[in-house]
Design a protein around this motif. Structure first.
Motif: not given
Lengths: 109, 112
Positions: A33, A96, B31, B33, B35, B45, B50, B58, B90, B101, B103
């Motif tokens: 990505q 991930r 999901n 996340y 960061y 991460l 999930y 991470g 983030f 993903q 953000f």
């Protein structure tokens, strides 16, 4: 662990020129990505391209999975393209992402 | 348009204090996340999830806890904040089918 190397680390171009950004990675990627981070810090997904060639607007991404590399081509650059471009890969189930450190692009008028 | 929001956007905390960063997504993604981004390190991460009730470590989880009480909400908790946790944080949500993903706008945290 996975490593993602982006080059160049910075690039300065004149408006109207084309930009070519590179991403090399250490593991076979099932996901790749490209993101744009504005000078203000916001992160925007540009496109997802785990293999082959994908176009959106002035952006073209080419990923050669076997060679573990991807490129992002920006045609006819504009000053508003200035910012940092991040490449991220996912492996296996690709839940991930591992990010590169980015290419800072500066487009001068 | 997919939407991930974070609060607060800026936070100044004292060393040893507790900090909670919140994230909300309306994408209906399973999901989520967390960061952190630091000069010279890029995005790293901390924790991810999930789905509701799940949290996973991470790459840099030490000093952080996470909580996912619902599909929409994911929190990052610093029980005892330290100056080394000064960073931009983030949150992201992820589409498992497309492996993409998205953000949030980020939270700038300063620990004095």
């Amino acid at each position: 662990g996975q490593q993602v190397q982006q080059s160049p680390s910075s690039l300065v171009l004149q408006e109207g020129e084309n930009a070519e950004l590179q991403c090399n990675f250490s593991s076979t990627a099932t996901q790749l990505q490209w993101f744009y981070q504005s000078p203000g810090g916001s992160l925007v997904s540009l496109l997802s391209n785990p293999s082959g060639t994908k176009h959106t607007g002035r952006l073209t991404s080419t990923t050669v999975t076997k060679e573990r590399r991807s490129s992002l081509h920006i045609s006819s650059s504009q000053t508003t393209d200035s910012g940092t471009y991040l490449c991220a890969i996912g492996t296996g189930g690709a839940d991930r992402l591992t990010f590169g450190k980015g290419t800072q692009l500066i487009i001068q008028p | 348009e997919a939407a991930v929001t974070q609060s607060p956007r800026n936070k100044v905390a004292v060393t040893g204090g507790k900090v909670t960063l919140s994230c909300n997504q309306t994408n209906n993604h399973n999901n989520m996340y967390w960061y952190r981004q630091d000069t010279g390190h890029g995005l790293r991460l901390i924790h991810y999830s999930y789905g509701a009730g799940s949290t996973e470590k991470g790459d840099i989880p030490d000093g952080y806890k996470a909580s996912r009480p619902s599909q929409e909400n994911f929190s990052l908790i610093l029980e005892l904040a330290t100056p080394s946790q000064t960073s931009v944080y983030f949150c992201a949500s992820g589409d498992r089918a497309a492996y993409e993903q998205y953000f949030g706008p980020g939270t700038r945290l300063t620990v004095l």
